[in-house]
Design an enzyme around this catalytic site. Structure first.
Site, PDB file in Angstrom:
ATOM      1  N   PHE A 175      54.532  53.451  57.980  1.00 50.92           N
ATOM      2  CA  PHE A 175      54.998  54.435  58.951  1.00 50.92           C
ATOM      3  C   PHE A 175      54.309  55.754  58.645  1.00 50.92           C
ATOM      4  O   PHE A 175      54.520  56.339  57.586  1.00 50.92           O
ATOM      5  CB  PHE A 175      56.516  54.631  58.930  1.00 50.92           C
ATOM      6  N   ASP A 223      50.129  59.307  51.633  1.00 50.98           N
ATOM      7  CA  ASP A 223      51.082  59.934  52.548  1.00 50.98           C
ATOM      8  C   ASP A 223      52.373  60.140  51.772  1.00 50.98           C
ATOM      9  O   ASP A 223      53.183  59.219  51.620  1.00 50.98           O
ATOM     10  CB  ASP A 223      51.300  59.051  53.786  1.00 50.98           C
ATOM     11  N   LYS A 255      57.859  67.213  55.927  1.00 48.08           N
ATOM     12  CA  LYS A 255      59.307  67.110  55.730  1.00 48.08           C
ATOM     13  C   LYS A 255      59.851  68.240  54.827  1.00 48.08           C
ATOM     14  O   LYS A 255      60.026  69.335  55.316  1.00 48.08           O
ATOM     15  CB  LYS A 255      59.670  65.717  55.227  1.00 48.08           C
TER      16      LYS A 255
HETATM   17  C1  PLP Z   1      58.336  61.146  58.626  1.00 47.47           C
HETATM   18  C2  PLP Z   1      57.024  60.627  58.188  1.00 47.47           C
HETATM   19  C3  PLP Z   1      55.842  60.933  58.883  1.00 47.47           C
HETATM   20  C4  PLP Z   1      55.839  61.705  60.186  1.00 47.47           C
HETATM   21  O1  PLP Z   1      56.341  62.998  60.079  1.00 47.47           O
HETATM   22  P1  PLP Z   1      56.814  63.751  61.418  1.00 47.47           P
HETATM   23  O2  PLP Z   1      57.134  65.142  60.935  1.00 47.47           O
HETATM   24  O3  PLP Z   1      58.006  63.040  61.945  1.00 47.47           O
HETATM   25  O4  PLP Z   1      55.673  63.719  62.365  1.00 47.47           O
HETATM   26  C5  PLP Z   1      54.651  60.469  58.376  1.00 47.47           C
HETATM   27  N1  PLP Z   1      54.613  59.736  57.241  1.00 47.47           N
HETATM   28  C6  PLP Z   1      55.725  59.406  56.557  1.00 47.47           C
HETATM   29  C7  PLP Z   1      55.609  58.591  55.304  1.00 47.47           C
HETATM   30  C8  PLP Z   1      56.969  59.831  57.013  1.00 47.47           C
HETATM   31  O5  PLP Z   1      58.075  59.458  56.348  1.00 47.47           O
END
Ligand code: PLP
Length: 405
Positions: free
Chosen positions: A146, A231, A260
């Site tokens: 994700f 990520d 985040k």
């Molecule tokens: C939440 C998340 C994203 C996307 O972030 P948004 O601010 O919702 O665009 C990307 N990678 C990971 C691992 C995430 O948990």
């Protein structure tokens, strides 16, 4: 929409149902106040927030340091665009680079934008530095990933639900099973310009790869001149018990993505970190964002990072996480297949025979605990990292009751 609670909740649910696109299925609770690990609904009921906005609230709700920084900045200067400099972005990026050990950072807003930025970064690096033939760059990603919701990103998802109806998709991605070193090794080609991965898959269901996976894929990346892109949007900033989850295996990614909790629960702030070797491929006009690096976001980001470091949120997550997982395992619930995670990123996997995780989350809600199912069978427990052990201790009997019902 069902609302068993009466009170003021119902009309809010009906209004949202009527006017909001139905792209989410939230728990039927309507919140209007938060402080630390607690939130209150419109009828004044208090809940322990065990989701923490998918780890965007590592510092808790309304952390005074962050709120004060935001308030002060709001009264001075909020937006300049990158057409001009401001006095917050430079200090923010310096502090971020110092804390994480990188030469440069590129500020954006949402996580998905940071991911898109990294994709552009390594593709351009691939063409200009690695010498990949034009249009041939390939990025390897993992099953169950994700990375956000843009069309490019959902295009390389393995989740039919995320993709269906949204094509055609951006080419140039190759998917391999998560946690499988050999599959990754075989997928690498001379045209590979990046390995984009999550050190723990959060939305994928709190999936922890086998010990050594990060280190071994990192080594393969080094051998083949492939940038390792972590990520850490969900796993970073203390969540798993280290500042970056990659540090559990002493891995230094070439590119790190943060988001985040970098916004301290206040404002969307994301960033891409890398050394000059990569970052120098961006030249004026190549990439940008109207709000990226704005003084309000930068001031918030500085405070958010400061709280993570000053309050040793990584250390707290490491200590409380191990203890919490032991407690959850000790419950020996007939419905629980197993408990997994690192730090305060914990997944309780419900057996298929006990049905989906959603009703368990609803029952927790009834007992004043907010958690959310991910991937149907998994209850994620990821409270703000400022949580006190005693607060979690008080929640355990309710969790035990729900898991054994
Ligand atoms: C939440 C998340 C994203 C996307 O972030 P948004 O601010 O919702 O665009 C990307 N990678 C990971 C691992 C995430 O948990």
């Amino acid at each position: 929409m069902s609302d068993s609670s009466g009170g003021r909740t119902g009309p809010f649910l009906q209004e949202a149902d009527r006017y909001s696109a139905h792209n989410y299925k939230p728990l039927p609770v309507v919140l209007d106040r938060g402080e630390g690990v607690w939130v209150w609904d419109v009828d004044g009921r208090r809940y322990l927030d065990m989701l923490a906005a998918y780890s965007a609230l590592n510092q808790g709700h309304l952390h005074p340091t962050i709120i004060n920084a935001a308030r002060e900045q709001m009264e001075r200067l909020t937006l300049t665009s990158r057409a001009f400099h401001n006095d917050q972005m430079g200090p923010f990026l310096r502090e971020l680079c110092d804390a994480m050990g990188y030469e440069k950072a590129l500020p954006m807003n949402t996580g998905a934008e940071a991911v898109e930025t990294a994709i552009k970064l390594v593709r351009k690096w691939g063409y200009e530095v690695k010498g990949v033939p034009d249009g041939k760059a390939e990025i390897i990603v993992c099953d169950g990933n994700f990375h956000g919701r843009t069309t490019t990103i959902v295009g390389f998802s393995s989740e039919e639900e995320y993709r269906e109806g949204f094509g055609p998709f951006t080419p140039g991605f190759r998917r391999v099973p998560y946690g499988d070193v050999e599959a990754f090794r075989e997928a690498v080609s001379p045209n590979t310009v990046g390995f984009l991965m999550e050190p723990i898959q959060g939305e994928g269901g709190v999936v922890v790869p086998p010990e050594g996976y990060l280190r071994e894929t990192r080594e393969i990346c080094s051998e083949h001149d492939v940038p390792f892109i972590a990520d850490e949007i969900q796993t970073g900033l203390g969540r798993t018990g280290r500042l970056l989850c990659s540090q559990w295996e002493e891995v230094r990614p070439d590119v790190v993505l943060l988001g985040k909790a970098l916004g301290g629960g206040v404002y969307p702030v994301s960033a891409v970190l890398a050394d000059d070797e990569y970052m120098q491929v961006f030249r004026p006009g190549d990439h940008g964002s109207t709000f990226g690096g704005n003084p309000l976001g930068a001031a918030v980001g500085r405070a958010a990072l400061q709280v993570v470091l000053d309050e040793d949120l990584s250390g707290r997550a490491a200590e409380l996480g191990n203890w919490l997982m032991d407690e959850l395992r000790g419950m020996k619930s007939p419905h629980v297949d197993h408990v997994r995670g690192k730090g305060l990123m914990v997944g309780v996997v419900i057996r298929e025979s006990s049905g989906p995780a959603r009703p368990f989350c609803e029952a927790l809600r009834d007992r004043g605990i907010l958690a959310k199912e991910t991937h149907r069978q998994v209850i994620r427990f990821a409270p703000p990292l400022v949580v006190e052990k005693s607060t979690l201790e008080e929640a355990l009997p309710d969790i035990a009751a729900v898991l054994s019902a």
